[in-house]
Design a protein around this motif. Sequence first.
Motif, PDB file in Angstrom:
ATOM      1  N   GLY A 135     -34.115 116.115  15.336  1.00  0.00           N
ATOM      2  CA  GLY A 135     -34.293 117.263  14.458  1.00  0.00           C
ATOM      3  C   GLY A 135     -35.647 117.921  14.659  1.00  0.00           C
ATOM      4  O   GLY A 135     -35.750 119.159  14.712  1.00  0.00           O
ATOM      5  N   THR A 136     -36.709 117.119  14.782  1.00  0.00           N
ATOM      6  CA  THR A 136     -38.047 117.677  15.021  1.00  0.00           C
ATOM      7  C   THR A 136     -38.104 118.422  16.344  1.00  0.00           C
ATOM      8  O   THR A 136     -38.738 119.484  16.444  1.00  0.00           O
ATOM      9  N   SER A 137     -37.436 117.897  17.366  1.00  0.00           N
ATOM     10  CA  SER A 137     -37.449 118.550  18.672  1.00  0.00           C
ATOM     11  C   SER A 137     -36.704 119.881  18.638  1.00  0.00           C
ATOM     12  O   SER A 137     -37.137 120.855  19.269  1.00  0.00           O
ATOM     13  N   ILE A 138     -35.593 119.924  17.916  1.00  0.00           N
ATOM     14  CA  ILE A 138     -34.860 121.187  17.779  1.00  0.00           C
ATOM     15  C   ILE A 138     -35.730 122.222  17.086  1.00  0.00           C
ATOM     16  O   ILE A 138     -35.783 123.398  17.491  1.00  0.00           O
ATOM     17  N   LEU A 139     -36.437 121.803  16.047  1.00  0.00           N
ATOM     18  CA  LEU A 139     -37.319 122.719  15.330  1.00  0.00           C
ATOM     19  C   LEU A 139     -38.477 123.182  16.218  1.00  0.00           C
ATOM     20  O   LEU A 139     -38.846 124.373  16.208  1.00  0.00           O
TER      21      LEU A 139
END
Length: 297
Positions: A224-228
């Motif tokens: 999720g952090t990488s997508i953001l």
Amino acid sequence: MNLSSDPAVSSAASGAIRSPWHDFIHTFLANPVALVSGGFILLLVLVAVFAPWLAPWDPMTPDWMALSAPLSTAHWMGTDDLGRDVMSRIIYGARISLYIGVLSVTLGMLAGVALGLLAGYYGRWVDMLIMRGSDVLFAFPGMLLAIAVVAILGPGLNNVIIAVAVFSVPVFARIVRASTLALKQTAYVEAVRCAGAPDRIVLLRHILPGTLSNVIVYFTMRIGTSILTAAGLSFIGLGPEPDVPEWGNILAMSRNMMMAGLWHVSVFPGLAIFVTVLAFNLLGDALRDALDPKLET
């Protein structure tokens, strides 16, 4: 006396055949947050896989008769200033965003796990060298480090993946190092080492499996952090090409339209990013609760 009718004996017998996998499944399925977040992520994966069949329009083909059109039966989420269907671009964007998130975190995990095992097992100068390198990366905020890497390599999809992977490495290394330091002091690892097993066998067969629970939890949250982060890089123009239907690109293209009152072009991709990141974080929390026996009630 019939021992089979004794509740204590029956409980002990039933507990003897329970496996850690059974306990994990039972705890995970008993958590409604885990089911909702996991179900949403599964749905998102299916949407990404079957995007060509689910998207009502070609995400790259404009509808010249519906430029900046609001929500309608033909375009459920409206169109952008070039007449491209927003819903179709979000559906295809799920494929690109998941690809960036999963691949970048996987690369960061592989490098971080290897470095963490070496640092925790060998210690001394190996540990000092790896941890001081991690400290250097930790000194930069994640987004700033990703911007620096992309600025050096140049914008593009593959370079975004590399940039997001780089700032994932030190955290995985720290997590695995801490677990390795604890596991290498255990009796069964000491016994294997005293039996003459090579370091490769000790690390891969006896220490690495003990670190996987923490790695899996952080891997899930990091997606999720990488997508953001990837969406943020695209928003400032350091991501894939502007015409690529990636969620950050869609938001970047909608900046001028927001001032004109065309809210739909920015709201829907923003909601897609928000809900996806939230789902991965909630799933990571649920996996932590299910995998950590110390949290079992």
